[in-house]
Design a protein around this motif. Structure first.
Motif, short mmCIF file in Angstrom:
data_model
loop_
_atom_site.label_atom_id
_atom_site.label_comp_id
_atom_site.label_asym_id
_atom_site.label_seq_id
_atom_site.Cartn_x
_atom_site.Cartn_y
_atom_site.Cartn_z
N SER A 226 0.84 -1.22 0.00
CA SER A 226 0.00 0.00 0.00
C SER A 226 0.86 1.25 0.00
N VAL A 227 1.93 1.25 0.82
CA VAL A 227 2.80 2.44 0.86
C VAL A 227 3.44 2.64 -0.51
N ARG A 228 3.92 1.56 -1.12
CA ARG A 228 4.57 1.68 -2.44
C ARG A 228 3.61 2.24 -3.48
N ARG A 229 2.34 1.84 -3.40
CA ARG A 229 1.37 2.35 -4.38
C ARG A 229 1.15 3.85 -4.19
N LEU A 230 0.92 4.25 -2.93
CA LEU A 230 0.61 5.67 -2.71
C LEU A 230 1.84 6.56 -2.94
N GLN A 231 3.00 5.98 -2.78
CA GLN A 231 4.24 6.75 -2.98
C GLN A 231 4.37 7.20 -4.43
N GLN A 232 3.84 6.41 -5.34
CA GLN A 232 4.02 6.71 -6.75
C GLN A 232 2.67 6.71 -7.46
N TYR A 233 1.92 7.80 -7.22
CA TYR A 233 0.68 8.11 -7.96
C TYR A 233 -0.47 7.13 -7.78
N GLY A 234 -0.29 6.10 -6.93
CA GLY A 234 -1.32 5.06 -6.83
C GLY A 234 -1.14 3.97 -7.87
N TRP A 235 0.03 3.96 -8.51
CA TRP A 235 0.29 2.95 -9.54
C TRP A 235 0.33 1.54 -8.95
N GLY A 236 -0.32 0.59 -9.63
CA GLY A 236 -0.11 -0.83 -9.36
C GLY A 236 1.12 -1.25 -10.16
N ASP A 237 1.06 -0.98 -11.49
CA ASP A 237 2.28 -1.01 -12.29
C ASP A 237 2.27 0.28 -13.12
N LYS A 238 3.29 0.43 -13.94
CA LYS A 238 3.52 1.72 -14.58
C LYS A 238 2.28 2.27 -15.32
N TYR A 239 1.91 3.49 -15.00
CA TYR A 239 0.80 4.22 -15.62
C TYR A 239 -0.57 3.62 -15.34
N ASN A 240 -0.62 2.69 -14.39
CA ASN A 240 -1.87 1.98 -14.12
C ASN A 240 -2.28 2.27 -12.68
N ILE A 241 -3.22 3.19 -12.53
CA ILE A 241 -3.56 3.65 -11.18
C ILE A 241 -4.60 2.72 -10.56
N VAL A 242 -4.21 2.10 -9.45
CA VAL A 242 -5.11 1.13 -8.82
C VAL A 242 -5.57 1.59 -7.44
N ALA A 243 -5.00 2.70 -6.94
CA ALA A 243 -5.39 3.20 -5.61
C ALA A 243 -5.49 4.72 -5.67
N ALA A 244 -6.56 5.26 -5.05
CA ALA A 244 -6.70 6.71 -4.96
C ALA A 244 -5.82 7.22 -3.82
#
Ligand SMILES: Cc1ncc(COP(=O)(O)O)c(C=O)c1O
Length: 386
Positions: A226-244
């Protein structure tokens, strides 16, 4: 007479000069300045040093607190451990913290929409009082932040037990280790005792970068993700936002490389800080109390308590000793947050309120000379309150 400074980073640079110069050149010439091998190497090394599964490098310690609290709030809402309100009103979600730790946790609370709830502190260590924190728990509590202030260890396992006994086993503990890199407890290193921990690498910290830096440590794989996702735009993988709720906060390659150099000496520089604190403690006459956690310290700051602060401050100035106050205003009294929600825990803030007018910070840094330490000690031991 030269004044002994509170800290002197030129000396740190002088001690490492060639190594840091070469490190900087290597990074600059590599052409890889973000999200590269130095960040990865430092994060792995620091996770290994701490004894946690994951370390995520971020841009600073306030980002670390903000991202962690956001992650924990979302988790509490998902699990239903705090009640989802239709409008997410300002006082719906609470984070328990102390009022004397410089405002960083309160800043993060306001950024994520949580209300800081202030527990009182222990007089001798100036650290979170466990009974006071437990008394402040409620159905709105998202997390308890245990700040190892001044490098002093909070007994986090005891806090965990007390919270569990009170029926709050589901409430996570965040250790704020911004002032406590390498602090050892009976069963490990600070940053491994709670559910998740935050760090700052501000230059004056026990492990400090040559600019801004910070990060998060955890052994919980879900929290890490979760921290890694929010740290970088909510990305799950590159350019793919999976978390607000995502943003951008990175530890750059230059700072990560510097930190790798400095990490190897963290234990010895902590030992030097503690020896300075020991010397002050020996020299301080009755009436001047060195703030200290009796279960462990890395002496990030040497703080003294006195009922004669103004006199001591002036006296030390005339003896060529710089001082400061960490921190002069309690979070709950900060004028800029006058209209922000806050709650004082049921135990009140008697100790915090008395202490804020008694504390004074003395010079304490690893490159202090013996002669400087002796000068401070001599001045302290000759102090006579009016
Ligand atoms: C206890 C504590 N928490 C958080 C922070 C915030 O760190 P930063 O200045 O890197 O944002 C600091 C430092 O300045 C701190 O001392």
């Amino acid at each position: 007479m030269t004044t002994i400074p509170l800290n002197d980073l030129q000396r740190m640079y002088a001690a490492y000069g060639d190594k840091l110069d070469q490190t900087a050149l290597d990074v600059l010439r590599s052409g890889w300045w973000l999200n590269g091998p130095r960040n990865k190497a430092f994060c792995e090394a620091f996770a290994g040093y701490l004894g946690v599964g994951h370390f995520i490098g971020l841009a600073n310690g306030t980002d670390a607190l903000e991202i962690v609290l956001r992650v924990l709030l979302e988790k509490a809402l998902r699990s239903g451990s705090v009640e989802q309100t239709a409008t997410r009103t300002a006082d719906a979600y609470e984070v328990i913290t102390v009022a004397n730790a410089g405002g960083y946790t309160s800043t993060a609370c306001y950024l994520v929409g949580c209300t800081p709830v202030y527990a009182d502190i222990e007089p001798e260590s100036q650290l979170l009082s466990i009974p006071s924190a437990v008394a402040a728990l409620s159905g709105k509590t998202v997390a308890v932040v245990a700040t190892h202030l001044y490098g002093g260890l909070i007994d986090v396992p005891a806090l965990r037990r007390a919270m569990n006994d009170a029926g709050y086993a589901h409430v996570p503990i965040v250790e704020d280790c911004a002032q406590a890199h390498g602090l050892k407890g009976a069963s490990g290193t600070a940053g491994t005792f709670g559910d998740i921990a935050t760090f700052s690498f501000y230059p004056t910290k026990n492990l400090g970068a040559l600019g801004d830096g910070g990060g998060v440590a955890t052994s919980d794989a879900d929290l890490n993700g979760s921290v890694r996702r929010l740290q970088q735009y909510g990305w799950g993988d590159k350019y793919n936002i999976v978390a607000a709720g995502g943003r951008n906060s990175r530890l750059d390659e230059l700072q990560a490389a510097f930190l790798s150099v400095l990490l190897s000496d963290l234990d010895s520089s902590n030992a030097r800080r503690v020896s300075v604190l020991d010397a002050y403690e020996k020299a301080a006459p009755v009436g001047l109390q060195i703030v200290r956690s009796r279960i462990g310290t890395v002496a990030h700051l040497a703080v003294i308590q006195t009922g004669h602060r103004e006199q001591l401050k002036e006296y030390l100035k005339t003896h060529g000793v710089a001082t400061d106050i960490h921190y002069p205003v309690l979070d709950c009294d900060q004028p800029g947050w006058g209209d922000r929600p806050k709650r004082i825990g049921p135990s009140g803030l008697d100790v915090s309120r008395v202490s804020v007018n008694r504390i004074l910070t003395l010079p304490c840094f690893p490159t202090m000379t013996e002669e400087e330490v002796a000068r401070v000690c001599n001045a302290l031991s000759a102090f006579t309150p009016r």
